[in-house]
Write an enzyme that holds these catalytic residues in place. Structure first.
Site, PDB file in Angstrom:
ATOM      1  N   TYR A  60       0.863  -1.184   0.000  1.00  0.00           N
ATOM      2  CA  TYR A  60       0.000   0.000   0.000  1.00  0.00           C
ATOM      3  C   TYR A  60       0.900   1.234   0.000  1.00  0.00           C
ATOM      4  O   TYR A  60       2.083   1.157   0.330  1.00  0.00           O
ATOM      5  CB  TYR A  60      -0.967   0.019   1.191  1.00  0.00           C
ATOM      6  CG  TYR A  60      -0.340  -0.114   2.554  1.00  0.00           C
ATOM      7  CD1 TYR A  60       0.086   1.006   3.267  1.00  0.00           C
ATOM      8  CD2 TYR A  60      -0.187  -1.367   3.152  1.00  0.00           C
ATOM      9  CE1 TYR A  60       0.650   0.894   4.517  1.00  0.00           C
ATOM     10  CE2 TYR A  60       0.380  -1.493   4.411  1.00  0.00           C
ATOM     11  CZ  TYR A  60       0.799  -0.361   5.100  1.00  0.00           C
ATOM     12  OH  TYR A  60       1.366  -0.480   6.341  1.00  0.00           O
TER      13      TYR A  60
ATOM     14  N   HIS B 124       6.231  -0.285   1.061  1.00  0.00           N
ATOM     15  CA  HIS B 124       5.797   0.745   0.118  1.00  0.00           C
ATOM     16  C   HIS B 124       6.662   0.709  -1.142  1.00  0.00           C
ATOM     17  O   HIS B 124       7.839   0.357  -1.094  1.00  0.00           O
ATOM     18  CB  HIS B 124       5.899   2.135   0.755  1.00  0.00           C
ATOM     19  CG  HIS B 124       5.258   2.237   2.101  1.00  0.00           C
ATOM     20  ND1 HIS B 124       3.942   1.899   2.314  1.00  0.00           N
ATOM     21  CD2 HIS B 124       5.747   2.628   3.305  1.00  0.00           C
ATOM     22  CE1 HIS B 124       3.645   2.084   3.580  1.00  0.00           C
ATOM     23  NE2 HIS B 124       4.722   2.520   4.209  1.00  0.00           N
TER      24      HIS B 124
END
Length: 326
Positions: free
Chosen positions: A254, A301
């Protein structure tokens, strides 16, 4: 015959007068931008009063393919029901099999916090200029403080402090984007913008302003927080998925808080200036308030892709990056 001519003359006079009045009213209530087309100058309503507007969709195909002006940005009682795709994606982020029920948790939110539309005032009379302030070490020695404080909105991320660093990072904060594990106390004028990655994050927010019974997530978190509950906002899970799909293009698990904050700013601001993103002049990645080295290429990430996207936003003239050392 004469009477007919006089009648026709009066009709034309009235028609021209009406047209003139309508034109004046239009010009008074519209900011016109002139572009040259095949048949001369064509006027169109500018989306804001700034010299360059984020919502101007005629400047960049790359941007237009990614930017969705209709995505819900913040949760409220009228938009809180998640569609199946968003719900499925968000549930995959839950690390705890005993996470609470989303619907029941959200039902508690708006008894405590504002339940209204935010930032729906966009239009040709508004020019909202924002500073997104990251935590890069490239801020040290930049003397950006006064420039940052001059913005209408100053959005800061997680724990990035201002005290002791005012000359380089400024002292003004209008929005602090955080999650429970990065929570810090705020003054009464700052918006606490919760970026929930899990249902427990929303439960913590409710608890921090009521029962104060949640002290642990995957790490110890504060049981309460000093902040103005009337300025609390919660980023919509659909907005997080939109950033993941459209801007991060599915890289990693995410998006990072910094990247989400920057895209958030693209939706609530008309112009965006970016500070404290990227490496120092010698290529080192660390926070300005600590010496521990970080890396954008590892972790959950897609830091490398996010960095490329941020640079592309500047190339498309949608943001202006202030690198400190440049």
């Amino acid at each position: 015959m004469l009477a007919l001519r006089l009648k026709s003359h009066h009709y034309m006079t009235a028609l021209l007068s009406s047209t003139t009045i309508l034109l004046i009213l239009y010009l008074q209530n519209s900011l016109l931008v002139f572009t040259y087309g095949s048949y001369g100058f064509v006027s169109e309503r500018s989306p804001c009063a700034c010299s360059a507007c984020m919502a101007d969709r005629g400047k960049s195909n790359w941007f237009n393919e990614r930017y969705n002006p209709n995505v819900p940005i913040l949760l409220n009682s009228t938009n809180s029901v998640l569609n199946a795709n968003v719900s499925s994606w968000w549930e995959e982020l839950q690390y705890s099999p005993t996470a609470g029920n989303y619907t029941r948790v959200v039902d508690q939110l708006f008894h405590l916090f504002p339940d209204k539309e935010h930032y729906s005032d966009a239009g040709p009379d508004r020019c909202r200029i924002c500073a997104v302030v990251g935590n890069s070490g490239n801020l040290l020695g930049s003397r950006y403080g006064p420039l940052i404080d001059h913005h209408d909105f100053v959005l800061r991320i997680n724990k990035g402090p201002t005290e002791g660093y005012e000359k380089d990072v400024g002292s003004k904060t209008t929005h602090r984007i955080m999650y429970p594990e990065s929570a810090v106390d705020l003054d009464n004028s700052t918006h606490l913008v919760l970026l929930p990655f899990k249902i427990l994050d929303i439960q913590w927010l409710i608890s921090a302003f009521s029962t104060k019974n949640i002290t642990q997530t995957y790490m110890e978190v504060p049981s309460t927080i000093k902040a103005n509950k009337d300025k609390v906002m919660i980023v919509h899970p659909e907005f997080s998925k939109y950033v993941y799909d459209n801007w991060a293009e599915g890289h990693a698990r995410y998006p990072s808080t910094g990247f989400l904050t920057l895209i958030f700013a693209l939706h609530i601001c008309d112009e965006v200036n970016v500070f404290g993103f990227g490496a120092t002049s010698d290529g080192i990645w660390h926070h300005y308030f600590e010496k521990t080295l970080t890396s954008y290429e590892i972790g959950i990430h897609g830091g490398k892709f996010e960095n490329e996207t941020i640079n592309q936003l500047q190339q498309e003239n949608k943001i202006l990056i202030h690198r400190g050392w440049a």
